[in-house]
Scaffold this active site. Structure first.
Site, short mmCIF file in Angstrom:
data_model
loop_
_atom_site.label_atom_id
_atom_site.label_comp_id
_atom_site.label_asym_id
_atom_site.label_seq_id
_atom_site.Cartn_x
_atom_site.Cartn_y
_atom_site.Cartn_z
CB THR A 1 -1.06 0.00 1.63
OG1 THR A 1 -1.40 1.08 1.47
CG2 THR A 1 -0.07 -0.58 2.31
CG ASP A 2 -1.29 5.48 -1.23
OD1 ASP A 2 -1.48 4.60 -0.26
OD2 ASP A 2 -2.01 5.83 -1.41
CD GLU A 3 -3.67 3.59 4.40
OE1 GLU A 3 -3.06 3.63 5.97
OE2 GLU A 3 -4.41 3.37 4.10
CE1 TYR B 1 -3.05 -2.07 6.15
CE2 TYR B 1 -3.31 0.30 5.31
CZ TYR B 1 -2.80 -1.27 5.06
OH TYR B 1 -3.02 -1.56 3.62
CE LYS C 1 0.03 -4.53 2.92
NZ LYS C 1 -0.03 -5.94 2.57
#
Length: 320
Positions: free
Chosen positions: A125-127, A151, A155
Site C-alpha cells: 500500500t502507499d500508506e 496498519y 505492511k
C-alpha cells in the site's frame, strides 16, 4: 510455464476482484486461500465455484500448520492479498495486524524459499510511505518508508521482510504498492462503501476532521490489470507503484456521492479526527507505465458511479 496461482485473501475486496479478472482474462488455475475473517466474505467468491480452474481452501496464512493443505502442489506464483487493512481497527488493537501482515507474509516467504512457488508478489500500500504535504510531489518507489499507524507499519514491516529475502536468498520476489482502491465487493466499513450505504439509508455520513484529507483513488479493475502485468512481466527485486492519478479530498468524494444519489448534503456529519490520520497520499505510477506499459483506464467519476450502482443493487437485494 507453471500456470497455477496461489491467491491469499481471495475472499476480500481486491483479492476477489483479481480472481474474477484472472478467471475471465487468462488461463491460470487458481487456488484461493482465506481465513474468512470479518474482512473476507463468502459472497465475494460464490460465483467462482463452478469454474474448473478454481478451488478454495479455508486457512490462515499466519498459522504454518494451516498452510499445509494449500501447498499440495507447486505454484507458478503466490500473490499475497491477505491482510488486515482497517486503520481504525489497527489503532484499537495491532495484534491481528502483526499476525497476518507480518507473520503471515513470513510464512509465505519460507514457502517460496522451500521451493513451493516459483515467485511471489507482495501486494502492499502507499500508506507505508506516510503522509504528503499539499505541495509535495507524489510518492515514488524511492520514497522512504514512514508509516504513521499500526496498519501501515505492519505492511511496511512485511515489505522489508520481502526485500530482505530477495537480498539474502535472491528469491524471485516483487512488491507492488497501490493507492486507495474502490469498487464492487469492498467492505462496508471502508470510506466509499460506508458513504454510499449510509446515503442510501439516509444515515449521517461521518467525515473526519475538516474533511480535506486527500486520497489518490484507483479503481479496482485497473489495479487488477496492473497486477496481471506485474505477474507476467515484472522483474524480481523491483517495487512498482500503482496509482489512479485521481486525487480528491474526502469531502469532495462524499459530495459527489450525495449529488449522484440526489441526497441532501446535510447528511455529512463532521466528527473528531482520527489518530495518526495521514493528510495526503499520491502515487507516481510512471515506472510501471514506462517498464510494463500499464496506465489507469477508468476515470474517477466513471468508477465511482459504477461502484454506487453495485451497492444500490446489493442493498436492494438485501432488503427483500
Amino acid at each position: 510455464m507453471n500456470k497455477n496461482l496461489l491467491i491469499t485473501g481471495g475472499a476480500g475486496f481486491i483479492g476477489a476482484n483479481f480472481i474474477e479478472y484472472m478467471l475471465k482474462n487468462s488461463s491460470y488455475s487458481i487456488t484461493n486461500i482465506d481465513a474468512l475473517t470479518y474482512a473476507g466474505h463468502v459472497d465475494n467468491m460464490k460465483h467462482f465455484d463452478q469454474n474448473p480452474n478454481y478451488r478454495f481452501i479455508n486457512c490462515d496464512i499466519s498459522n504454518p500448520n494451516s498452510l499445509i493443505d494449500a501447498f499440495d502442489q507447486k505454484y507458478g506464483a503466490i500473490i499475497n492479498f491477505a491482510a488486515e487493512s482497517h486503520v481504525d481497527r489497527s489503532i484499537e488493537n495491532a495484534n491481528p495486524f502483526v499476525n497476518t501482515n507480518i507473520k503471515g507474509t513470513l510464512n509465505l516467504l519460507y514457502a517460496v524459499l522451500n521451493g513451493k512457488a516459483n515467485k511471489m508478489i507482495q501486494v502492499s500500500t502507499d500508506e507505508v510511505y506516510g503522509s504528503l504535504n499539499t505541495d509535495e510531489l507524489p510518492f515514488t518507489e524511492h520514497s522512504p518508508l514512514l508509516p504513521n499507524n499500526s496498519y501501515s507499519a505492519s505492511k511496511a514491516s512485511a515489505d522489508l521482510l520481502v526485500r530482505s529475502f530477495y537480498k539474502t536468498h535472491q528469491l524471485p520476489l516483487i512488491i507492488t504498492r497501490c493507492s486507495n482502491n474502490y469498487g464492487p465487493k469492498q467492505h462496508r466499513e471502508k470510506f466509499i462503501p460506508k458513504a454510499v450505504t449510509n446515503a442510501l439509508n439516509d444515515i449521517k455520513i461521518p467525515l473526519y476532521g475538516d474533511g480535506l484529507h486527500v486520497r489518490d483513488w484507483l479503481y479496482v479493475d485497473d489495479h487488477c490489470r496492473a497486477l496481471h502485468k506485474v505477474l507476467e512481466h515484472g522483474e524480481a527485486g523491483e517495487v512498482y507503484n500503482i496509482g489512479g492519478g485521481h486525487e480528491r479530498t474526502n469531502k469532495e468524494v462524499i459530495t459527489i456521492i450525495l449529488d449522484y444519489l440526489g441526497k441532501d448534503q446535510r447528511l455529512i456529519e463532521y466528527v473528531e479526527d482520527r489518530k495518526g490520520h495521514d493528510r495526503r497520499y499520491a502515487i507516481n505510477w510512471g515506472k510501471i507505465h514506462k517498464e510494463l506499459g500499464w496506465k489507469p483506464q477508468v476515470t474517477f467519476r466513471e468508477g465511482l458511479f459504477q461502484t454506487i450502482e453495485w451497492y444500490k443493487i446489493k442493498y436492494s437485494q438485501q432488503s427483500r
